[in-house]
Design an enzyme around this catalytic site. Structure first.
Site, PDB file in Angstrom:
ATOM      1  N   GLU A 119       0.941  -1.358   0.080  1.00  0.00           N
ATOM      2  CA  GLU A 119      -0.019  -0.008  -0.165  1.00  0.00           C
ATOM      3  C   GLU A 119       0.857   1.274  -0.113  1.00  0.00           C
ATOM      4  O   GLU A 119       1.532   1.589   1.085  1.00  0.00           O
ATOM      5  CB  GLU A 119      -0.783  -0.023   1.297  1.00  0.00           C
ATOM      6  CG  GLU A 119      -1.741  -1.219   1.130  1.00  0.00           C
ATOM      7  CD  GLU A 119      -2.848  -1.327   0.293  1.00  0.00           C
ATOM      8  OE1 GLU A 119      -3.148  -0.311  -0.255  1.00  0.00           O
ATOM      9  OE2 GLU A 119      -3.577  -2.056   0.339  1.00  0.00           O
ATOM     10  N   CYS A 125      -2.715   9.286   2.473  1.00  0.00           N
ATOM     11  CA  CYS A 125      -2.384   8.519   1.096  1.00  0.00           C
ATOM     12  C   CYS A 125      -3.414   8.948   0.054  1.00  0.00           C
ATOM     13  O   CYS A 125      -3.052   9.114  -0.875  1.00  0.00           O
ATOM     14  CB  CYS A 125      -2.083   7.166   1.105  1.00  0.00           C
ATOM     15  SG  CYS A 125      -3.278   6.115   1.877  1.00  0.00           S
TER      16      CYS A 125
HETATM   17  P1  NAD Z   1       8.037   5.484   5.005  1.00  0.00           P
HETATM   18  O1  NAD Z   1       7.971   4.540   3.698  1.00  0.00           O
HETATM   19  O2  NAD Z   1       9.086   6.439   5.036  1.00  0.00           O
HETATM   20  O3  NAD Z   1       7.663   4.516   6.022  1.00  0.00           O
HETATM   21  C1  NAD Z   1       6.994   3.441   6.356  1.00  0.00           C
HETATM   22  C2  NAD Z   1       7.535   2.246   7.125  1.00  0.00           C
HETATM   23  O4  NAD Z   1       8.528   1.758   6.454  1.00  0.00           O
HETATM   24  C3  NAD Z   1       7.957   2.868   8.607  1.00  0.00           C
HETATM   25  O5  NAD Z   1       7.634   1.900   9.391  1.00  0.00           O
HETATM   26  C4  NAD Z   1       9.257   3.040   8.456  1.00  0.00           C
HETATM   27  O6  NAD Z   1      10.163   2.841   9.555  1.00  0.00           O
HETATM   28  C5  NAD Z   1       9.716   1.915   7.292  1.00  0.00           C
HETATM   29  N1  NAD Z   1      11.082   2.205   6.645  1.00  0.00           N
HETATM   30  C6  NAD Z   1      11.436   3.350   6.282  1.00  0.00           C
HETATM   31  N2  NAD Z   1      12.491   3.233   5.605  1.00  0.00           N
HETATM   32  C7  NAD Z   1      12.886   1.988   5.405  1.00  0.00           C
HETATM   33  C8  NAD Z   1      13.763   1.150   4.804  1.00  0.00           C
HETATM   34  N3  NAD Z   1      14.859   1.680   4.271  1.00  0.00           N
HETATM   35  N4  NAD Z   1      13.645  -0.176   4.900  1.00  0.00           N
HETATM   36  C9  NAD Z   1      12.724  -0.685   5.520  1.00  0.00           C
HETATM   37  N5  NAD Z   1      11.803  -0.118   6.155  1.00  0.00           N
HETATM   38  C10 NAD Z   1      11.758   1.267   6.111  1.00  0.00           C
HETATM   39  O7  NAD Z   1       6.515   6.086   4.961  1.00  0.00           O
HETATM   40  P2  NAD Z   1       5.969   7.074   5.655  1.00  0.00           P
HETATM   41  O8  NAD Z   1       6.569   8.363   5.698  1.00  0.00           O
HETATM   42  O9  NAD Z   1       5.834   6.456   7.447  1.00  0.00           O
HETATM   43  O10 NAD Z   1       4.294   7.129   5.514  1.00  0.00           O
HETATM   44  C11 NAD Z   1       4.239   7.949   4.509  1.00  0.00           C
HETATM   45  C12 NAD Z   1       3.769   7.136   3.111  1.00  0.00           C
HETATM   46  O11 NAD Z   1       2.916   6.171   3.157  1.00  0.00           O
HETATM   47  C13 NAD Z   1       3.080   8.024   2.056  1.00  0.00           C
HETATM   48  O12 NAD Z   1       3.936   7.745   0.708  1.00  0.00           O
HETATM   49  C14 NAD Z   1       1.746   7.533   1.930  1.00  0.00           C
HETATM   50  O13 NAD Z   1       1.135   7.776   0.742  1.00  0.00           O
HETATM   51  C15 NAD Z   1       2.009   6.014   2.391  1.00  0.00           C
HETATM   52  N6  NAD Z   1       0.657   5.648   2.730  1.00  0.00           N
HETATM   53  C16 NAD Z   1      -0.059   4.592   1.924  1.00  0.00           C
HETATM   54  C17 NAD Z   1      -1.183   4.217   2.325  1.00  0.00           C
HETATM   55  C18 NAD Z   1      -2.005   3.249   1.388  1.00  0.00           C
HETATM   56  O14 NAD Z   1      -2.759   2.723   1.891  1.00  0.00           O
HETATM   57  N7  NAD Z   1      -1.418   3.208   0.055  1.00  0.00           N
HETATM   58  C19 NAD Z   1      -1.706   4.701   3.708  1.00  0.00           C
HETATM   59  C20 NAD Z   1      -0.960   5.315   4.446  1.00  0.00           C
HETATM   60  C21 NAD Z   1       0.281   5.746   3.964  1.00  0.00           C
END
Ligand code: NAD
Length: 479
Positions: free
Chosen positions: A252, A286
């Site tokens: 997602e 999102c």
């Molecule tokens: P992010 O990708 O930075 O982080 C998401 C998760 O991934 C966190 O738990 C983070 O600790 C982990 N993470 C970060 N870097 C990582 C790496 N290199 N390796 C492994 N794990 C890692 O995203 P965010 O800033 O927390 O959330 C915002 C994003 O999430 C936006 O792009 C938003 O659109 C998306 N989002 C999508 C949905 C959906 O249902 N499609 C819902 C909510 C948020």
């Protein structure tokens, strides 16, 4: 009380455990920048322990009666309802959204837990005629195995429950890795899982350093599925990491929603819908309207009303009753928006600003931007902020072309009163979700998810349960 757990510990194998190194990481209140709590800063060894626990718990949990799993899920759901106010306060404290929005987030989490408590009993199979009269084909569904769930900070409670409720209902055991900005909700939900009576090892939460934890989860063959919600760049990286052990993935990822207003729309409804879609959670969803596309005939009127509504928004600490909009999550988020706004300014965008910043904390003023060309960074990038670029278009074909001219494909919105036009445009929109004359789309029974670079897999309804089930068929000879 759910506050009766140690914040320095995460939840592994039914026990509250410290990081092996003893290290902790600070969680800040984004509205004040002040320290809220220190939580365990874990890495590889703790993630491996959580996988060991989940793998050991899987056979009994997946082999239990679906109705017995449903009873525990129901208790978990009831505890969320009982502690609704505590959970809402935790959300506002660590994530920043206004308290009434936080309460609605808890209600959303409850709805998912309730739905999957019921859906646990409905993992139906099929039978079909065989290739000969004395043959039968029997199709059954089985839990995929240990599931890793990596969740974002923007809905710190619902995102955990939206993954874990269907996984647990299906019979999977889970290891959750919450976002480092918002681990408190995941720990609280683990406390409620413990109180609800999930057997030890079925539900684990590992807080800490994302890269080594995710590496341990993706490297381990026993983890058979990764369910990730987060940004597209991190999602792409994790898909690659999962390739080596050929894990199932549900992704997602980021969105870039077009919000289309046609000449025949009810303008007041369209403005109200755009306000919700754009500014809910300070623009950090999102499914937020990322590009507001308005047909030439109503462009001026829409812009005038939308700017007036934006200027009426009140910004501040989410615990204040008089607040519509809270802070961004952290200083990096503020820096990203400032970069996008500088680019917009260079490209001739005209800024119409709303409420002043209330002082300390990670705030960005709600701002409408007009006269922006479509090659501005704002068009392709996900804003994740209370910034609202509005673009003008002429024809239905222009609206579709503009809407689809991005890599993201999560949600879109369309305001029109012409049923033929609604279906034509909705059919053409390259998104997994379309809001028609409505600025909100969430429903626990509906198949939420994206296309293109917004990911794959669906959360909600029976589609959400199916993600955590493998299909197996038995070819049976009656001879
Ligand atoms: P992010 O990708 O930075 O982080 C998401 C998760 O991934 C966190 O738990 C983070 O600790 C982990 N993470 C970060 N870097 C990582 C790496 N290199 N390796 C492994 N794990 C890692 O995203 P965010 O800033 O927390 O959330 C915002 C994003 O999430 C936006 O792009 C938003 O659109 C998306 N989002 C999508 C949905 C959906 O249902 N499609 C819902 C909510 C948020």
């Amino acid at each position: 009380m759910i506050r009766d757990w140690s914040l320095h510990k995460a939840y592994i194998n039914g026990e509250w455990q410290r990081a092996d190194s003893g290290e902790t990481i600070e969680v800040l209140n984004p509205a004040t920048g002040k320290l809220l709590a220190d939580v365990a800063f874990m890495r590889t060894s703790e993630a491996r322990r959580a996988i060991d626990a989940a793998a050991a718990a899987f056979p009994a949990w997946s082999g239990a009666l679906a109705k017995d799993r449903a009873v525990i899920l129901r208790r978990w759901r009831d505890l969320m309802e009982h502690y609704l106010e505590d959970l809402a306060c935790l959300i506002t404290a660590e994530q920043g959204k206004p308290l009434d929005q936080a309460r609605r987030e808890v209600v959303g989490a409850i709805a998912y837990a309730e739905w999957y408590g019921e859906e646990a009993r409905r993992a139906y199979g099929q039978t079909m005629p065989g290739t000969q009269t004395d043959r039968r084909v029997w199709v059954q569904k089985q839990a995929v195995g240990v599931v890793a769930a990596i969740t974002p900070w923007n809905f710190p409670l619902t995102m955990v429950v939206r993954k874990c409720a269907p996984a647990l209902a299906a019979g999977c055991s889970v290891v959750v890795k919450p976002a480092e900005d918002t681990p408190l909700c995941a720990l609280a939900i683990a406390k409620l899982a413990e109180m609800a009576g999930f057997p030890k090892g079925v539900f684990n939460v590992v807080t800490g350093n994302p890269v080594p934890i995710a590496q341990a989860l993706t490297d381990d063959f026993r983890v058979r599925m990764l369910s990730f919600t987060g940004s597209t760049p991190v999602g792409k990286r994790l898909i690659v990491q999962c390739a080596d052990t050929v894990k199932k993935t549900a992704m997602e990822l980021g969105g870039n929603a077009p919000f289309i207003v046609m000449d025949d729309a009810n303008l007041d409804d369209a403005v109200a819908g755009a306000m919700i879609s754009k500014y809910r959670n300070s623009g950090q969803t999102c499914v937020c309207a990322n590009r507001i596309l308005v047909q030439a005939g109503v462009y001026d009127a829409f812009v005038e009303k939308f700017i007036a509504a934006t200027r009426a928004l009140r910004m501040g600490n989410g615990f204040d009753d008089q607040i519509d909009i809270g802070p961004l999550i952290n200083s990096r988020a503020v820096a990203k928006v400032e970069r996008l706004m500088a680019d917009a300014k260079r490209r001739g965008g005209v800024f119409h600003e709303g409420a002043e910043k209330p002082g300390a904390g990670f705030f960005v003023r709600p701002t409408v931007i007009t006269d922006l060309p479509v090659d501005a960074a704002c068009f392709e990038e996900e804003l994740f902020a209370p910034i609202a670029p509005i673009y003008r278009f002429d024809t239905e074909a222009d609206a579709i072309a503009l809407a689809n001219n991005v890599k993201g494909g999560l949600s879109s919105y369309l305001y029109s009163r012409d049923i033929g036009r609604i279906h034509r445009i909705a059919d053409a929109l390259q998104t997994g979700v379309v809001g028609i004359n409505d600025g909100t789309t969430s429903h626990e029974g509906a198949p939420f998810g994206g296309v293109k670079e917004s990911g794959h897999g669906r959360e909600g309804g029976h589609w959400g349960l199916d993600e955590y089930l493998e299909v197996k068929y038995l070819n049976i000879s009656l001879a």
